[in-house]
Each structure stands twice: as C-alpha cells, then as structure tokens.
Enzyme design. Sequence first.
Site, PDB file in Angstrom:
ATOM      1  N   GLU A 178       0.954  -1.150  -0.080  1.00 18.57           N
ATOM      2  CA  GLU A 178       0.080  -0.009   0.067  1.00 18.57           C
ATOM      3  C   GLU A 178       0.721   1.336  -0.068  1.00 18.57           C
ATOM      4  OE1 GLU A 178      -3.585  -0.248   2.852  1.00 18.57           O
ATOM      5  OE2 GLU A 178      -2.376  -1.852   3.657  1.00 18.57           O
ATOM      6  N   ARG A 217       5.814 -13.156   9.692  1.00 16.37           N
ATOM      7  CA  ARG A 217       6.418 -11.937   9.239  1.00 16.37           C
ATOM      8  C   ARG A 217       7.775 -12.080   9.806  1.00 16.37           C
ATOM      9  NH1 ARG A 217       2.688  -7.385  11.002  1.00 16.37           N
ATOM     10  NH2 ARG A 217       4.620  -6.140  10.314  1.00 16.37           N
ATOM     11  N   LYS A 258       3.797   1.041  11.281  1.00 19.35           N
ATOM     12  CA  LYS A 258       3.831   2.074  10.556  1.00 19.35           C
ATOM     13  C   LYS A 258       3.238   3.293  11.003  1.00 19.35           C
ATOM     14  CE  LYS A 258       2.969   1.124   6.063  1.00 19.35           C
ATOM     15  NZ  LYS A 258       2.426   0.760   4.878  1.00 19.35           N
TER      16      LYS A 258
END
Length: 589
Positions: free
Chosen positions: A47, A290, A300
């Site tokens: 994104e 992850r 983020k």
Amino acid sequence: MSAGPIESAAPPTDAAAPVRQDFIRQIVREDLASGRHTTVRTRFPPEPNGYLHIGHAKAICLDFGIADEFGGRCNLRFDDTNPEKEDLAFVRAIEDDVRWLGFDWAELRHASDYFEVYYLAAEKLIAQGDAFVCDLTAEQVREYRGTLTEPGRNSPFRDRSVEENLDLFRRMRAGEFADGTRTLRAKIDMASGNMNLRDPALYRIKHLAHQNTGDAWPIYPMYDYAHALGDAVEGITHSLCTLEFEDHRPLYDWVVDRVDLAGHPELLASLTARGLPVVAAKPRQIEFSRLNINYTVMSKRKLTQLVADGLVDGWDDPRMYTLQGLRRRGYTPASLRLLVDRVGISKQNSVIDFSVLEGALRDDLDARAPRRMAVIDPLKLVLTNLPEGHAETLTFPNHPKDEAQGTREVPFSRQLWIEREDFAEVPPKGWKRLVPGGEVRLRGAGIVRVDEVIKDADGAIVELRGTLDPESRPGMEGANRKVKGTIHWVSAAHAVQAEVRLYDRLFVVEKPDDESTGKTYRDHLNPDSKRSTTGYVEPAAAQAAPEQAFQFERLGYFVADRYDHATDKPVFNRSVTLRDVWTSAKPGG
C-alpha cells in the site's frame, strides 16, 4: 585502486547454489509437478501509504525470489485503495527499494487500474444477492457486529431487494451521498465465528481525489475486496501473505469464488479495451510468518510518529528500520537477502535477535569491503626522530584476504593522528597499546615508542612525542621484533577532515512495544543512537563515492553518506561495529 559502491544488487544465480527448502516452495513444486499450474505468477502488493521497512524485505525476497526460481513472473502492484493516506513519494520510494534489493517486476500495476472491474464485480454480487447497501453508521455497524463469543445481528437493511441495492449503489457511484452515509456490504454470515465474514464492507463513500484517477470515483473498494480481485485479475497463482491475513483467507476465497472473474470476462472489458491480456484465474493465498526483530518497532503508525515528532531525522534516518534508512546506514542488498535466507520461511511467528541482522551485514562486508584507516577521536603523535617535512608513501592492500582488490598508496609523515583511546598514561590491567615509554606497532609503518606527553593548562593530553625505530620498518629484520599491540593512524599532513556519524540501535530494550510497565516505545529511545564527531581519514577514503562501504580498521564498517558525502567534505555513517557490543549489555560504541 579504488573500489565502487558495494551494492551487490543482483540476486545470486549460481546454478550450484543450494536449493531452498521451505513449505511454500514445496507447495509451488507440487503444483507445477501435478499440472495444477504450468507457470508461476506472484505479486508484491504494497500500500503506498508509507515507506517500506525491513519486514517488507522478507516479502519482497519471497515474492520475487520464488518467481525467479521457478521461471515465473512477479508483478509490483500498488494496492492504492485509500487516497486519504497515499502519496506519490511513497510510490517512488517503494519502486526504488525493490530495485535496490536486486529485483525487477514483470509488470507495474495498481489496484486503481482495476476500479471499473471492481465496480462491475460489485454489481454482479448485488445481482446475485451476495451484497447489499447498508445505511448503518460505522458505530452502529460495530454494535451489530457482535463479539468473539456472541454472534452479530443482521443489518435492518440486509433484505433490500436487488433492484433497490443496484439503484442505491449506482447513486453512490454517481456521488449522490455524503461520506459515511452508506456502504456496500457482503452478505455472508453474521453468526460466523470468523469476524471477517460478518457481512464485511466492500465499498465506502469517500469524496477524495485519487493520485491516479483524480475525481472519477467518489467510492473506493475496501482492501480485502480489492486485494482478492487484484490477484484474480492478474492470474496470480500463489498469493503470499503474512500470518495476520490467515483469518482473512475465507473472505479472500469468498470474493474470488463469488465474482469468478475467470468465468466472466465481460467484467474485464475496461482492461481488454486497453489491450491488456485476459489472464484472470483463481489465486491461492498462502500465509507465512513475518520478520520480527527485537530492539525495533515495525508499526507504520509508530514509525510515522517518530518522524512527525522529530525524534529521528526523517524516514531515511540511518537509525530507522525502513529500507531507505537501512540503505543510508550502509546495509547492502546482499546482507538483507542473507538475513532473509537465515531467518527462513515458516508458519511460526518468532522474534529474531538484532545481532542476526548485524551479523548478516558483517559477513557480507567482511568479505568485500575495502579497508581504510580513519581516526575518529584524534590525538597527535609526533615522531621526533624524523625530519621536519618528512613524507613518504607506503603501499597497503585494499583487502587482506582478497588480492584481486589490489593495493593503494597511503602517505606517512612525521606527524600522525592516532585514536585517543589507544594511549593510556596509567594503563589498566591487560593493556596492549601505547603507554609512556612503551612500544606498539604502527600499522604498516614500524614500531614506535612514546617518550613525552604534552598537556594543556587543564591537564588534558594534547600531544604525544616519540620515536620510530628505523630498524623496524616493514621488510626489515627488526620488524619481526615482538610488541604487544598494533594501532592504526593517518598522516596529519595528508589526512582529510571528515564528519563521522556513529549510529547505534534506536531503542535500548528488547521489546520497545511492550507497554506492560506503563512506558511506551518513546521512553526506550537510545540517547546514544546518534553521535557525530570530527575525525580524519586517509586520502583514499575521502575519494569514496556516495554509498561506498569500507572497513575502517579497528573501528567498524562505515559507508559514505548517500546524500551528504562529498570528496572535499566527507561524511561517513557507521553501519555496524566490528563485534557485537550489545552482548555484554554495553550500548554505544
């Protein structure tokens, strides 16, 4: 002989390299062997609402790596469905990061390329009775949704007719309604044990201009919906996601199956009109763990806050764990790929120690980084038995274990800079460096003895005076005389003044995200994560190109700053120390 910047960008292609074994690659092998797929298509779908961090490096290496290994194709697709938080600067940085890591995409795509496809697919879902327009507010939707132990309740608008839903949805598309007044929701199961299947939103109203489509759309698809259909549009065979998407997989499959793009090419008319091939298929989502590293934050939101509050010097601050920051710190593409290989691919979430990251960089640079001499806390040493103006040139190997890197010339003179910490007037036990009356070997120049210590009015040492043993020069018999230590130096007459930035870990605790003690990640910032000093480097180091890496002998691995370095005003960032100084709980360097 000068070496260029250490990038090592191209992924290894050695046919003799060991075959990677993990559960995802095994799935791919079985799918190809069984004929389920004849080719492999993957995608990296960021994104564009922030900069990529080190966790994304694992996804990039996996998505592009598997496509490369199996002769397939990997697209770079920006899932740009939320124009409120997206920016072209993020897009450019992400493209830069992917290429820097050594990969290139088969095609560059955007979710916004498919907005018309998504819209027609939504109308199809409505016509099938699989979606409805809901007038509940966001707060009411949360109330109706239920909990993990209690089922949700159907929206009072769930039984609208197909005709009414189509009418309302088309009016949403026309921009007739205000933001937040209506959503298009999937009609699945409000009693499902999986919260993601409790009639999730597919579209929301947002009167916002989009970076690619301008004001064409007052409605935007939700991520889960757009992501699933984006994979289907591109004929992705293996959609690789991190484990937090495992609970989303039933929704992913529901969207793919109910829309069935492969069986309804008419939904792709906007793409075929642009000359794009029809490759729509049913993708398979596979989840993996992850990359989690202690002493870091990957959120983020928190990374954004560090930048916004001025706690770091921007997204590419070398202390940040963004790929832009790591690159500026001096991490190489090869070191990050090595890290990913060492961590491996699994279904089990775990946290690796920060030393694994640093070790990957040390191993990469130890083998390839040229050696240079630099002094970062200078103390003058005058060799009184050499004449005033004495100057000579010594020849040093660029790398002690790699003759192919050649040699360089290093000037030597009567006045030298040495590290202040290499002299002790009162030495501690086990000291092997300079002391009054003691000897050490000057790297590549001979054996020196300190005879006199010069101090200022405050008692601080400002200069050492001593002599060079003329019979101990390299190649002479006296050079074989044993002395306890060897120190590095630079010629004061020839050295180039440099700004040296000593970077260290940004946080001082293993779990900066842990707020159980009432503290937040901000309370755990390392006050010594950045120290700047003025030092001196040998001339060959000053000639470095931006992003060129060196081992400064005895000090660590350093890189010429990507933006601030110039040959007349060198700026070097410490990438990593020579050894792990944190194992003994000793932050800093």
